[in-house]
Scaffold this active site. Structure first.
Site, PDB file in Angstrom:
ATOM      1  N   GLY A 238      22.714  66.100 -23.161  1.00  8.91           N
ATOM      2  CA  GLY A 238      21.525  65.257 -23.122  1.00  8.91           C
ATOM      3  C   GLY A 238      21.814  63.819 -22.746  1.00  8.91           C
ATOM      4  O   GLY A 238      22.957  63.418 -22.519  1.00  8.91           O
TER       5      GLY A 238
ATOM      6  N   LYS B 207      20.461  52.935 -18.359  1.00  3.61           N
ATOM      7  CA  LYS B 207      21.705  53.554 -18.812  1.00  3.61           C
ATOM      8  C   LYS B 207      22.507  52.519 -19.592  1.00  3.61           C
ATOM      9  O   LYS B 207      22.803  51.446 -19.071  1.00  3.61           O
ATOM     10  CB  LYS B 207      22.520  54.055 -17.621  1.00  3.61           C
ATOM     11  CG  LYS B 207      23.810  54.771 -18.020  1.00  3.61           C
ATOM     12  CD  LYS B 207      24.519  55.337 -16.808  1.00  3.61           C
ATOM     13  CE  LYS B 207      25.803  56.057 -17.210  1.00  3.61           C
ATOM     14  NZ  LYS B 207      26.495  56.651 -16.029  1.00  3.61           N
TER      15      LYS B 207
ATOM     16  N   ASP C 223      28.459  55.786 -28.707  1.00  3.63           N
ATOM     17  CA  ASP C 223      27.704  54.640 -29.217  1.00  3.63           C
ATOM     18  C   ASP C 223      26.446  54.320 -28.424  1.00  3.63           C
ATOM     19  O   ASP C 223      25.731  53.373 -28.737  1.00  3.63           O
ATOM     20  CB  ASP C 223      28.603  53.403 -29.260  1.00  3.63           C
ATOM     21  CG  ASP C 223      29.243  53.090 -27.906  1.00  3.63           C
ATOM     22  OD1 ASP C 223      28.796  53.662 -26.890  1.00  3.63           O
ATOM     23  OD2 ASP C 223      30.198  52.294 -27.879  1.00  3.63           O
ATOM     24  N   GLY C 224      26.167  55.092 -27.375  1.00  7.75           N
ATOM     25  CA  GLY C 224      24.975  54.840 -26.581  1.00  7.75           C
ATOM     26  C   GLY C 224      25.083  53.673 -25.631  1.00  7.75           C
ATOM     27  O   GLY C 224      24.110  53.306 -24.969  1.00  7.75           O
TER      28      GLY C 224
ATOM     29  N   ARG D 285      18.203  52.300 -13.368  1.00  8.01           N
ATOM     30  CA  ARG D 285      18.339  53.224 -12.253  1.00  8.01           C
ATOM     31  C   ARG D 285      17.074  54.064 -12.113  1.00  8.01           C
ATOM     32  O   ARG D 285      16.236  54.099 -13.031  1.00  8.01           O
ATOM     33  CB  ARG D 285      19.573  54.108 -12.449  1.00  8.01           C
ATOM     34  CG  ARG D 285      19.604  54.892 -13.747  1.00  8.01           C
ATOM     35  CD  ARG D 285      20.940  55.599 -13.931  1.00  8.01           C
ATOM     36  NE  ARG D 285      20.848  56.650 -14.956  1.00  8.01           N
ATOM     37  CZ  ARG D 285      21.789  57.540 -15.211  1.00  8.01           C
ATOM     38  NH1 ARG D 285      22.922  57.511 -14.510  1.00  8.01           N
ATOM     39  NH2 ARG D 285      21.635  58.456 -16.143  1.00  8.01           N
TER      40      ARG D 285
ATOM     41  N   ASP E  57      25.770  69.708 -15.922  1.00  6.66           N
ATOM     42  CA  ASP E  57      24.874  68.635 -16.347  1.00  6.66           C
ATOM     43  C   ASP E  57      24.915  67.450 -15.389  1.00  6.66           C
ATOM     44  O   ASP E  57      24.144  66.501 -15.551  1.00  6.66           O
ATOM     45  CB  ASP E  57      25.201  68.173 -17.770  1.00  6.66           C
ATOM     46  CG  ASP E  57      26.641  67.712 -17.920  1.00  6.66           C
ATOM     47  OD1 ASP E  57      27.543  68.546 -17.757  1.00  6.66           O
ATOM     48  OD2 ASP E  57      26.869  66.510 -18.202  1.00  6.66           O
TER      49      ASP E  57
END
Length: 651
Positions: free
Chosen positions: A161, A185, A197-198, A249, A359
Site C-alpha cells: 500500500g 510522497k 516512518d512515512g 506527483r 506493486d
C-alpha cells in the site's frame, strides 16, 4: 480460485533483440499540451473530483472523511486493512517547508497558470499543509492512501500500500479535459507504512522529481512530478540521518497490478470485479475503448495486431471455444499492450527501473515508483542500478520478461472473470462463483486467453521497439534485415567495446555520409564513439575497435542512403530527424548524484532549475541555464569512476 497459468515458450530466432523476449511465456506521451491559447487557472479554480473514493470501498475502520478526521493522527498508522482499496488519511503537517522546484511542463499539463507556484496556497498544498476538505461543513475532497499488495523479487510480500503517499484530489485540465490524481510522497504515516516512518529523504525525492519529468519529455509513458519541497525540520533516519522532502506527483491513475494481487490473495472476488469495472470505465475510456479479438495470431508485422479494431459492446463475447473473449479478457489484453509499449521505450532508451515488483507495475502502463533507477552508461545488458539485486532479476535485459511475469500474476487475479466467457454476467456466477462442473471449462478458457495474450504482448513489444530503434538509427523504410545487420550488430558492438549507449545515437546523428565513403574515413569517424580515455573493454585495441565500428558504419551508410540519398540536403534532413529522437541530455546517475550533493550539502537551489530545464528539453543543443560549460559537462563523457553507478532501495 481455480486457475493454472501454463504458457508455452514461443519459438524465437537467435538475434539479440528477439532474445529479449525469450522468457515472456515463462512464468502520447503522458499528458497533453495546452497549446498557446490556454493560460491556465488558479489552484482554487482548478476542477477537482474524487471519483476513486466515490466508486471503490473504503477502509471499514474509517468509512467517512469525518471518521478519519476526528481520529488522532497517530491512530492512522500501520495496521492490516481488509475489504477496502483505500483509507481516508490526511497528510502530517510540515513545519517551515521550502519549495525547492516546480516543473513548468507539469504546471501546464495540469492546467495551472504560470506563477501559481508562488502563491501561499500552492506552497502549502504541495507541502501537505492544505487540503480541499472543510471540517466545519464536512464538505470537499478528503485525502486518501491506496491499499495494495505485491510480489517483491518474485515472492509474495502481503499487504503493502501507499506507505508514505497520500492523494489529495483528482484534477481535470480545463483545456485538455485530462484528469490526474494529485498525490504527495513523503507526507506521513498511513495504515500501509508497515515499519517505516512515512517520510521520504531529499536524495531520493530529487531523483524522482527529475526523472519523472525527464521520462515524459523523452515520450516514455510515466507518472509525473509537479514540485519538490524540503521539510527542513524532519530528520529522517535511513543509513544515516537525512533531510526529508515531499514530492507532489500526479498520474492519470496510481492503480497497479499489486492492487489486484491483494484482492486475489484474500479471496475478495466481489471487489476484484468492482475494481475491474472501475479500471475499464474510469481509468480507461470505457469498455468500448478496449481492443477487439485479433483475427489472426499476434505478429509484430501485422496491422491487426498493432492497431486492433475497438468499439466492441461490453456484453459481447468474441471468438470460438475455448478462447472466447469477454470484456474482462479485452481489459487484460489492453493492460498487457500498454505495458509492452512502455517496456519497448525503456529498452530503446536504456532506462532501467531497478525494482519491477508487481506493486511497481502500472495498470495504465506508466513508469511508476522510482527507487534505484538509472539510464545505462556503457551498454551492458546485465546492468542493474539496484545494489540489492544480487541475482540481477531486474537488470536491463530482463525487464521485458519481468513485466510479462507480473502480467501473469494479473492474469491469475482476473482469471475467473476472463475464463467465465459469456457466463460472466450470469447471476449464479456473479453471486456464488465457479461451480465444480464449470471449473474445467473456465480454466481452459483462461489459460488459452492468457497464453494468447503473452504472444500479443511479445508482438506489440517487438513492433514498438523496432519502430523506436528504426527512428533512433535514422531509418525511414522497413527492412527485415535491419534487425540483424543494423540493430543487433550495433548493440553487440557497443557491448563489446563498452560504448556509451545514448551518446552513440546522438553522435551518430551528426555523422555525414560523405565522411564514410572510404575505409579511412570510417575509421576516423569511429573515434567519435570512444570514451575520453580511449578504447576500453577487455582485450580491445584501438585498431581493432576502429575496424569493427568502421565495418558497421559502412552497412549503416548504405542503409541510410536508401532512405535519404547521399546528397547534403538529405543528410541534413536525416540529422534533424535523428536529433528529435536521440537526446543530448539525460539525467544520468552521476549528474543526479552531483545535484543531490550540491543541494543537500552545498545549499544550492538554482541548480535544480537548471537540471530540470535540461530534462524537459532533452533534444536541444543548448539551454538557457546561464552556464554553458556546465551544460556541456553534463552532456559529455561520463567520468570513468561514475559509470554504471548503483544505489539502494532506501529512500
Amino acid at each position: 480460485m481455480l486457475l493454472r497459468t501454463l504458457l508455452q515458450r514461443p519459438q524465437l530466432s537467435s538475434s539479440r533483440l528477439v532474445r529479449m523476449t525469450a522468457h515472456f511465456s515463462n512464468g502520447a506521451v503522458n499528458g497533453s499540451s495546452n497549446g498557446e491559447s490556454f493560460a491556465g487557472v488558479s489552484l482554487q479554480d482548478l476542477p477537482k473530483s474524487n471519483i476513486f473514493t466515490s466508486n471503490l470501498p473504503p477502509d471499514p475502520e474509517f468509512q467517512t472523511p469525518s471518521a478519519s478526521h476526528n481520529a488522532p493522527r497517530q491512530d492512522l498508522g500501520p495496521r492490516m486493512v481488509k475489504g477496502a482499496l483505500y483509507t481516508y488519511v490526511r497528510p502530517e503537517e510540515t513545519s517551515e517547508p521550502e519549495l525547492l522546484g516546480v516543473s513548468p511542463a507539469a504546471m501546464r499539463d495540469i492546467g495551472l497558470r504560470a506563477g501559481e507556484e508562488n502563491t501561499p496556497e500552492f506552497k502549502a498544498l504541495v507541502a501537505g499543509n492544505k487540503t480541499f476538505w472543510d471540517p466545519s461543513t464536512e464538505k470537499g475532497i478528503y485525502p486518501w492512501s491506496q491499499c495494495y499488495g505485491g510480489y517483491q523479487f518474485g515472492s509474495w510480500a502481503g499487504q503493502l500500500g501507499d506507505g508514505r503517499a497520500i492523494s489529495l484530489f483528482e484534477s481535470t485540465n480545463p483545456s485538455t479535459k485530462t484528469r490526474y490524481e494529485i498525490q504527495l510522497k513523503g507526507a506521513g504515516k498511513t495504515p500501509y507504512s508497515r515499519f517505516a516512518d512515512g517520510k521520504a529523504v531529499l536524495r531520493s525525492s530529487i531523483r524522482e522529481f527529475i526523472v519523472s519529468e525527464a521520462l515524459n519529455a523523452l515520450h516514455i509513458p510515466s507518472t509525473r512530478a509537479l514540485s519538490l519541497s524540503l521539510t527542513p525540520n524532519a530528520k529522517v533516519r535511513r543509513e544515516r540521518i537525512e533531510p526529508g522532502a515531499i514530492v507532489a506527483r500526479f498520474a492519470q491513475s496510481w492503480l497497479r497490478i499489486g492492487t489486484f494481487d491483494i484482492l486475489r490473495a484474500r479471496g475478495d472476488r466481489k471487489i476484484i470485479r468492482q475494481l475491474a469495472n472501475y479500471v475499464a470505465e474510469n481509468v480507461y475510456s470505457g469498455w468500448a475503448s478496449l481492443p477487439s479479438i485479433l483475427p489472426e495470431p499476434a505478429s509484430a508485422t501485422s496491422s491487426s495486431t498493432i492497431n486492433p479494431t475497438r468499439n466492441v459492446p461490453p456484453s459481447k463475447t468474441e471468438g470460438d471455444s475455448p478462447g472466447e473473449e469477454n470484456r474482462f479478457a479485452r481489459l487484460y489484453r489492453e493492460i498487457a499492450r500498454r505495458n509492452a509499449i512502455t517496456v519497448a521505450y525503456w529498452q530503446a532508451y536504456a532506462f532501467t527501473n531497478g525494482v519491477l515488483n508487481t506493486d511497481n507495475t502500472s495498470l495504465l502502463g506508466l513508469s511508476l515508483d522510482f527507487g534505484p533507477f538509472a539510464f545505462l552508461d556503457n551498454f551492458d545488458p546485465s546492468y542493474t542500478p539496484n545494489h540489492d539485486d544480487h541475482a540481477l532479476r531486474y537488470c536491463y535485459r530482463n525487464q521485458p520478461s519481468i513485466i510479462w511475469w507480473n502480467l501473469l500474476r494479473l492474469g491469475e487475479s482476473l482469471g475467473e472473470l476472463i475464463g467465465a466467457g459469456s457466463r460472466v454476467d450470469d447471476e449464479q456466477f456473479v453471486n456464488e462463483g465457479v461451480t465444480k462442473e464449470f471449473a474445467p471449462e473456465l480454466i481452459k478458457r483462461a489459460e488459452t486467453i492468457i497464453e494468447r495474450t503473452g504472444e500479443e504482448y511479445k508482438a506489440v513489444f517487438l513492433a514498438e521497439y523496432t519502430r523506436l530503434m528504426r527512428k533512433r538509427f535514422g531509418l525511414v523504410s522497413e527492412d527485415a534485415k535491419d534487425f540483424d545487420e543494423i540493430f543487433s550488430e550495433a548493440l553487440d558492438m557497443m557491448e563489446a567495446l563498452e560504448l556509451d549507449f545514448n551518446h552513440f545515437f546522438r553522435r551518430l546523428s551528426s555523422v555525414k555520409v560523405k565522411d564514410l565513403e572510404n575505409d579511412e574515413g570510417r575509421r576516423w569517424v569511429a573515434g567519435r564513439f570512444f570514451h575520453g580515455e580511449g578504447v576500453t573493454g577487455f582485450g580491445n585495441t584501438e585498431k581493432a575497435a576502429r575496424g569493427r565500428i568502421a565495418r558497421w558504419l559502412e552497412k549503416w551508410r548504405l542503409r541510410v542512403q536508401r532512405d535519404w540519398g547521399d546528397d547534403e540536403e538529405g543528410g541534413g534532413k536525416r540529422e534533424v530527424e535523428m536529433k528529435k529522437v536521440n537526446p543530448k541530455f539525460i539525467p544520468r546517475s552521476w549528474v543526479l548524484d552531483e545535484l543531490i550533493q550540491r543541494v543537500e550539502h552545498g545549499g544550492e537551489r538554482e541548480v535544480i532549475k537548471q537540471v530540470m530545464e535540461m530534462a524537459l528539453n532533452p533534444f536541444e543543443e543548448e539551454w538557457k541555464t546561464g552556464d554553458r560549460k556546465q551544460e556541456e559537462r553534463w552532456c559529455g563523457d561520463v567520468p570513468r569512476g561514475n559509470r554504471q553507478m548503483m544505489c539502494s532501495c532506501s529512500s
